[in-house]
Write an enzyme that holds these catalytic residues in place. Structure first.
Site, mmCIF file in Angstrom:
data_model
loop_
_atom_site.group_PDB
_atom_site.id
_atom_site.type_symbol
_atom_site.label_atom_id
_atom_site.label_comp_id
_atom_site.label_asym_id
_atom_site.label_seq_id
_atom_site.Cartn_x
_atom_site.Cartn_y
_atom_site.Cartn_z
ATOM 1 N N TYR A 1 0.837 -1.206 0.000
ATOM 2 C CA TYR A 1 0.000 0.000 0.000
ATOM 3 C C TYR A 1 0.869 1.252 0.000
ATOM 4 C CZ TYR A 1 -3.615 -3.381 1.279
ATOM 5 O OH TYR A 1 -4.458 -4.463 1.297
ATOM 6 N N HIS B 1 -0.094 -12.048 0.425
ATOM 7 C CA HIS B 1 -0.953 -11.018 -0.165
ATOM 8 C C HIS B 1 -1.323 -11.317 -1.625
ATOM 9 C CE1 HIS B 1 -1.587 -6.338 -0.454
ATOM 10 N NE2 HIS B 1 -2.646 -7.023 -0.843
#
Ligand code: NAD
Length: 315
Positions: free
Chosen positions: A56, A122
């Site tokens: 992110y 992820h």
């Protein structure tokens, strides 16, 4: 705030939780002071679970979150981060044992903590699933032995991929996104299986990453255009009725007791204050029925994600 137990982990997580991708500026440029206030306000109002990833904002979200958490007692929050995804291109994924092991140390340093509660591989649909099963998860289990992580999870969009991996290697949690919201309830098809195995269920993106919001979607949003149009119609309908689609969407997502926690993201403290207040208010059943009717043509419509071969695995 209601708290629920996350599978067999014994972690008691708030029903609504804080998704820190917004701290990395993935939706818009963010003001760091606001972002830090959004974290503190969320903790003060009962949120105790925070999810982040080195992906992110390409490490920015973890760095800003680390600043926000400095000085906050470690037992006030349950922290999850991720490994394996470091960019948008297929070459930016690395689920090798070496990379994920180093990655955890890098995340701990950015976050300013000695351990994270949950470490997650992820968006595994972008990886080689054999590698995730044989190398990534075992490497994360070694970090668990070393005390750097308490539990191990996986995240991704295709539910069939999450189940495929959960069938083949023990995992503690799954994080699914965009599959339990007003326009898509497909996660329900997997919750009996997950409950049976004691796997904790984390659901993200109750606003469909902006689909179910008045502001609409960021440019990178992968949904097909008719989905965006129909969701915008639902937002307009709520506006005409003097209501918020965001409120309805968050209330709907949090109401399912088979989902331990729902991650919503915002670097805007006022949004987080509203989100937390809304889940304590009763849902408008008439408006809900109208909105579900508007969204019916796109119910459970999704988009492809990851390597094509990974989308072929039967659930
Ligand atoms: P979301 O559905 O929560 O939508 C976020 C967007 O809605 C942001 O633009 C935010 O500013 C806005 N918003 C939030 N509250 C609002 C309000 N009250 N009014 C108006 N707008 C509001 O989607 P998300 O941020 O993608 O998901 C939440 C978190 O879940 C992420 O931060 C991340 O931690 C996690 N997540 C993980 C994965 C994964 O692991 N693959 C994928 C998606 C999300």
């Amino acid at each position: 705030m209601e708290y629920r137990i996350l599978g067999n982990t014994s972690l008691r997580v708030s029903a609504l939780s804080f998704g820190a991708s917004s701290l990395g500026g993935v939706f818009r440029d963010v003001n760091q002071a606001d972002a830090i206030r959004a974290v503190h306000l969320s903790l003060d109002l009962g949120i105790n679970f925070i999810d982040v990833s080195p992906f992110y904002g390409l490490t920015k979200a973890e760095t800003v979150l680390g600043k926000a958490l400095a000085g906050v007692r470690r037992d006030r929050y349950i922290l999850a981060t991720k490994v394996g995804r470091y960019g948008d291109q297929i070459g930016d994924f690395d689920f090798s044992a070496n990379r994920v092991t180093v990655s955890v140390d890098e995340s701990l340093a950015r976050l300013g903590v000695d351990y994270v509660d949950i470490i997650q591989a992820h968006d595994i649909e972008f990886g080689d699933l054999r590698q995730v099963i044989d190398q990534t998860v075992p490497a994360l289990r070694r970090l668990q032995q070393a005390g750097k992580v308490r539990f191990v999870g996986i995240t991704g969009l295709p539910l069939s991929v999450l189940q495929y991996v959960a069938e083949r290697v023990p995992i503690d949690t799954i994080l699914s996104y965009c599959h339990y919201e007003l326009n898509d309830t497909s996660l329900e098809s997997l919750t009996p299986y997950l409950k049976d195995k004691g796997i904790g269920v984390i659901s993200a993106s109750p606003l469909g990453m902006g689909l179910l919001s008045t502001r609409g979607t960021p440019p990178w949003h992968p949904a097909p255009s008719n989905m965006k149009e129909i969701c915008a119609r639902a937002a307009a309908h709520c506006r005409d009725r003097g209501a918020d689609l965001e409120k309805l969407a968050i209330q709907f997502a949090v109401a399912n007791p088979d989902i331990a926690t729902t991650l919503v993201g915002s670097a805007n403290p006022a949004n987080m204050e509203r989100n937390i207040r809304w889940i304590g208010e009763p849902i408008d059943r008439a408006l809900l029925a109208e909105v579900l009717q508007i969204l019916r043509p796109i119910h459970n419509v999704t988009w492809p994600s990851g390597r094509p071969e990974n989308n072929l695995h039967p659930a």
